[in-house]
Design an enzyme around this catalytic site. Sequence first.
Site, short mmCIF file in Angstrom:
data_model
loop_
_atom_site.label_atom_id
_atom_site.label_comp_id
_atom_site.label_asym_id
_atom_site.label_seq_id
_atom_site.Cartn_x
_atom_site.Cartn_y
_atom_site.Cartn_z
N TYR A 152 49.28 52.96 36.72
CA TYR A 152 48.26 52.32 35.87
C TYR A 152 48.09 53.09 34.56
O TYR A 152 48.11 52.50 33.47
CB TYR A 152 46.93 52.25 36.63
CG TYR A 152 45.81 51.58 35.86
CD1 TYR A 152 45.73 50.20 35.76
CD2 TYR A 152 44.82 52.34 35.24
CE1 TYR A 152 44.69 49.59 35.06
CE2 TYR A 152 43.79 51.74 34.54
CZ TYR A 152 43.72 50.36 34.45
OH TYR A 152 42.70 49.77 33.75
N LYS A 156 48.91 51.86 30.59
CA LYS A 156 47.93 51.81 29.50
C LYS A 156 48.31 52.77 28.37
O LYS A 156 48.03 52.50 27.20
CB LYS A 156 46.53 52.13 30.05
CG LYS A 156 46.00 51.09 31.05
CD LYS A 156 45.81 49.72 30.42
CE LYS A 156 45.10 48.74 31.35
NZ LYS A 156 44.92 47.41 30.76
N1 LIG Z 1 36.97 47.48 35.10
C1 LIG Z 1 37.25 48.67 34.57
O1 LIG Z 1 36.66 49.70 34.92
C2 LIG Z 1 38.31 48.78 33.50
C3 LIG Z 1 38.42 50.01 32.82
C4 LIG Z 1 39.36 50.14 31.83
C5 LIG Z 1 40.18 49.08 31.52
N2 LIG Z 1 40.06 47.90 32.19
C6 LIG Z 1 40.96 46.82 31.81
O2 LIG Z 1 40.21 45.68 31.46
C7 LIG Z 1 41.00 44.52 31.67
C8 LIG Z 1 40.18 43.49 32.41
O3 LIG Z 1 39.89 44.00 33.70
P1 LIG Z 1 38.52 43.66 34.45
O4 LIG Z 1 37.89 44.96 34.77
O5 LIG Z 1 37.76 42.63 33.72
O6 LIG Z 1 39.11 43.11 35.83
P2 LIG Z 1 38.96 41.70 36.56
O7 LIG Z 1 39.76 41.85 37.80
O8 LIG Z 1 37.54 41.31 36.67
O9 LIG Z 1 39.68 40.68 35.55
C9 LIG Z 1 41.05 40.70 35.34
C10 LIG Z 1 41.52 39.26 35.14
O10 LIG Z 1 42.94 39.29 34.87
C11 LIG Z 1 43.53 38.25 35.60
N3 LIG Z 1 44.92 38.53 35.91
C12 LIG Z 1 45.39 39.50 36.74
N4 LIG Z 1 46.72 39.40 36.85
C13 LIG Z 1 47.09 38.36 36.07
C14 LIG Z 1 48.34 37.77 35.81
N5 LIG Z 1 49.47 38.21 36.40
N6 LIG Z 1 48.39 36.72 34.96
C15 LIG Z 1 47.25 36.23 34.41
N7 LIG Z 1 46.03 36.76 34.63
C16 LIG Z 1 45.96 37.80 35.47
C17 LIG Z 1 42.73 38.20 36.90
O11 LIG Z 1 42.93 36.96 37.60
C18 LIG Z 1 41.33 38.40 36.41
O12 LIG Z 1 40.69 37.19 36.09
C19 LIG Z 1 42.25 44.99 32.40
O13 LIG Z 1 43.32 45.08 31.47
C20 LIG Z 1 41.87 46.34 32.92
O14 LIG Z 1 42.99 47.19 33.10
C21 LIG Z 1 39.14 47.72 33.16
#
Ligand SMILES: NC(=O)c1ccc[n+]([C@@H]2O[C@H](COP(=O)([O-])OP(=O)(O)OC[C@H]3O[C@@H](n4cnc5c(N)ncnc54)[C@H](O)[C@@H]3O)[C@@H](O)[C@H]2O)c1
Length: 258
Positions: A152, A156
């Site tokens: 992961y 990133k």
């Molecule tokens: N939640 C955290 O703590 C956090 C921290 C840093 C970065 N992020 C990043 O933020 C972004 C959003 O994550 P989130 O926390 O909202 O998670 P989340 O799981 O709530 O949302 C992620 C969304 O991406 C969609 N998705 C996953 N795989 C997919 C694919 N193959 N094709 C199309 N859509 C797909 C999922 O269905 C989901 O709706 C991600 O890139 C994640 O790495 C999250």
Amino acid sequence: MAPGTPVCLVTGAASGIGAATRASLTAGGWRVIGVDLRDADIRADLGTPAGRETLLREAEMLADGALNAVVACAGVLGRGADTLSVNYFGTIATLEGLRPLLAACSGARAVAVGSVAAYFPDADEALVARLLACNEDAARKAAAGREELAIYASSKRALARWCRAAAVSPDWAGAGILLNVVAPGLVETAMNRETFSDPKRRAQIAAFMPAPLGRHAQPAEIAALIGFLVSPANSYMAGQVIYCDGGQEALQRGPAIS
Ligand SMILES: NC(=O)c1ccc[n+]([C@@H]2O[C@H](COP(=O)([O-])OP(=O)(O)OC[C@H]3O[C@@H](n4cnc5c(N)ncnc54)[C@H](O)[C@@H]3O)[C@@H](O)[C@H]2O)c1
């Protein structure tokens, strides 16, 4: 929809940060084209070449040839090689594939959602190099046997580097398209549901990802920054990785800026 309504495509729009971004942009008068595995205007698996083709084909039709903004937010954690395919290759395919639609609008903007994990020592430079070489099969093979956090964090870190290089190139800044990365710390979304529902894991993660502000983020707080970056108010920022993390990055990396 009124003529002149700005249009933004958001991937990962069905949940978490993407859903919050879709909601706040819609409330602000944008037309949002949501992309996700389900519950979206475009249903596409961005971890696969076929899904990426679906995205580009349907986006061209739904956007009617032009997009004011793209937010590449879809991402996963803990899926082995698929984490690389979604977080890195899917995000780059989204940005690069939709760039012609952005170039068709004056003052277009794009945001990729990265992570504080990009600077974690867990990221593996050999894997990052494989990702930046843009050979998906080779990168997927290189993920075998590696820790999920290393995969992961590497996805990133490579994404941030790719975006910083692309953002200042003739294709992006040279075409007037402002590309930046938002790098959240811990956000309360489905991605972390198990962590947040287990008090022991919550305490462990709080030690690992400290937030000087004393709490972790809600998705709407990340969406607010994304909303600024895609708005006309952002007229001069390009190639930046902006940590929206309650102070975590400054605490962990210290005050030096070079
Ligand atoms: N939640 C955290 O703590 C956090 C921290 C840093 C970065 N992020 C990043 O933020 C972004 C959003 O994550 P989130 O926390 O909202 O998670 P989340 O799981 O709530 O949302 C992620 C969304 O991406 C969609 N998705 C996953 N795989 C997919 C694919 N193959 N094709 C199309 N859509 C797909 C999922 O269905 C989901 O709706 C991600 O890139 C994640 O790495 C999250």
